[in-house]
Design a protein around this motif. Structure first.
Motif, PDB file in Angstrom:
ATOM      1  N   GLY A  12     -13.737  -0.634   6.647  1.00 23.91           N
ATOM      2  CA  GLY A  12     -13.602   0.123   7.882  1.00 23.91           C
ATOM      3  C   GLY A  12     -14.437   1.388   7.824  1.00 23.91           C
ATOM      4  N   PRO A  13     -14.528   2.096   8.928  1.00 24.25           N
ATOM      5  CA  PRO A  13     -15.416   3.264   8.998  1.00 24.25           C
ATOM      6  C   PRO A  13     -14.814   4.559   8.464  1.00 24.25           C
ATOM      7  N   PHE A  14     -13.552   4.553   8.030  1.00 21.97           N
ATOM      8  CA  PHE A  14     -12.884   5.845   7.825  1.00 21.97           C
ATOM      9  C   PHE A  14     -12.371   6.117   6.424  1.00 21.97           C
ATOM     10  N   TYR A  72      -7.660   9.746  11.739  1.00 18.21           N
ATOM     11  CA  TYR A  72      -8.030   9.575  10.330  1.00 18.21           C
ATOM     12  C   TYR A  72      -8.554  10.898   9.772  1.00 18.21           C
ATOM     13  N   TYR A 111      -4.108   1.844  15.730  1.00 25.03           N
ATOM     14  CA  TYR A 111      -5.304   2.643  15.988  1.00 25.03           C
ATOM     15  C   TYR A 111      -6.013   1.904  17.121  1.00 25.03           C
ATOM     16  N   ARG A 114      -7.041  -1.691  16.849  1.00 30.10           N
ATOM     17  CA  ARG A 114      -6.540  -2.227  15.572  1.00 30.10           C
ATOM     18  C   ARG A 114      -5.009  -2.262  15.564  1.00 30.10           C
ATOM     19  N   HIS A 117      -2.110  -0.719  10.070  1.00 26.10           N
ATOM     20  CA  HIS A 117      -2.537  -1.142   8.727  1.00 26.10           C
ATOM     21  C   HIS A 117      -2.704   0.068   7.825  1.00 26.10           C
ATOM     22  N   HIS A 119      -5.149   1.041   4.555  1.00 27.91           N
ATOM     23  CA  HIS A 119      -6.304   0.617   3.762  1.00 27.91           C
ATOM     24  C   HIS A 119      -6.017   0.793   2.275  1.00 27.91           C
ATOM     25  N   GLN A 133      -6.407  -4.438   3.236  1.00 27.68           N
ATOM     26  CA  GLN A 133      -5.516  -3.693   4.132  1.00 27.68           C
ATOM     27  C   GLN A 133      -4.152  -4.360   4.102  1.00 27.68           C
ATOM     28  N   ILE A 147      -9.799  -8.225  12.630  1.00 27.09           N
ATOM     29  CA  ILE A 147      -9.912  -8.298  11.166  1.00 27.09           C
ATOM     30  C   ILE A 147      -8.903  -9.299  10.610  1.00 27.09           C
TER      31      ILE A 147
END
Ligand SMILES: O=C(O)c1ccc(O)c(O)c1
Length: 237
Positions: A12-14, A72, A111, A114, A117, A119, A133, A147
């Motif tokens: 993920g991006p975070f 996040y 989120y 999403r 979850h 991570h 996750q 996902i």
């Protein structure tokens, strides 16, 4: 006999681009604050296991998740101004001789786009060996999560569904969830490298449950959060 390996997912991006100063396994209390994060208090426990089910000691377990409103701990978010400044957002822990880890955090919330979850990153010998996750078993948004939909194997899916249940004996509605992580095959795997690859100052700051003066207590022990100071990485070191 081999266990079903925990499926990997995208990072993920975070993943935090700047780690918080406090990186312990209690995500509800930052440093010496007396104000906990907002959210449903959850004791998150589990073991890191080899493909054949042996507990893996000194596995480096990292978790990160958004706060109770979907913010996040990352500079690339657009909701940093509303972020819960009492939520640590990230934590890490070295597994003990039984392969066990534990965190105190909040039950994850959706989120945008999403399903809820948490991570996870698991590293051994200084190398990330699994990124995955943990999801909330039975959450209605699971069916619509891209996902999750990419994971086709039902056994693998079951492995990443956390059963968030009331913590027995808790008078304040705390939850508990267990998540055992089964690593896939890795070549030539010594069972313990003494946490090699984790920076010394970081290792020294990793005061986990049972290893330091504080950190979350085990399930069943309620009460106010501990307030004594604990060692931290001094600024500038
Ligand atoms: O692809 C995304 O937008 C996205 C957002 C948040 C996450 O936690 C994630 O894993 C992916």
């Amino acid at each position: 006999d081999m266990l079903t390996a925990t499926p990997k997912t995208t990072e993920g991006p975070f993943y935090p681009d700047k780690l918080p100063l406090d990186t312990d396994n209690d995500l509800l209390i930052l440093n010496n604050s007396i104000t906990p994060a907002v959210g449903e208090i959850t004791y998150l426990t589990g073991r890191v296991l080899s493909p054949s089910g042996e507990p893996l000691r000194n596995a480096f377990v990292e978790i990160w998740q958004c706060d109770h409103q979907g913010a996040y701990l990352h500079s690339g978010t657009d909701n940093d101004s509303s972020r819960d400044k009492n939520f640590q957002g990230y934590g890490r822990f070295l597994t003990d001789s039984k392969g066990q880890y534990c965190f105190r955090t909040i039950k994850p919330v959706p989120y945008p786009g999403r399903t809820p979850h948490i991570h996870f990153g698991v590293s051994r010998h200084g190398q990330r060996v699994l990124t995955t996750q943990l999801f909330v078993k039975g959450h209605p948004q699971n069916e619509r999560d891209g996902i999750l939909k990419a994971i086709r194997d039902q056994k693998a899916l079951d492995n990443i569904m956390g059963d968030f249940q009331p913590l027995p004996g808790s008078r304040i509605g705390e939850l508990a969830v267990n998540f055992d992580i089964v690593l896939g095959m890795t070549p030539n795997d010594p069972d313990d490298d003494g946490a090699k690859g984790i920076g010394k100052s970081e290792r020294e700051s990793g005061m986990g449950m049972g290893r330091g003066p504080r950190g979350p207590r085990g399930p069943g022990e309620n009460g106010p959060p501990p307030s004594s100071p604990r060692p931290e990485i001094p600024p500038g070191n």
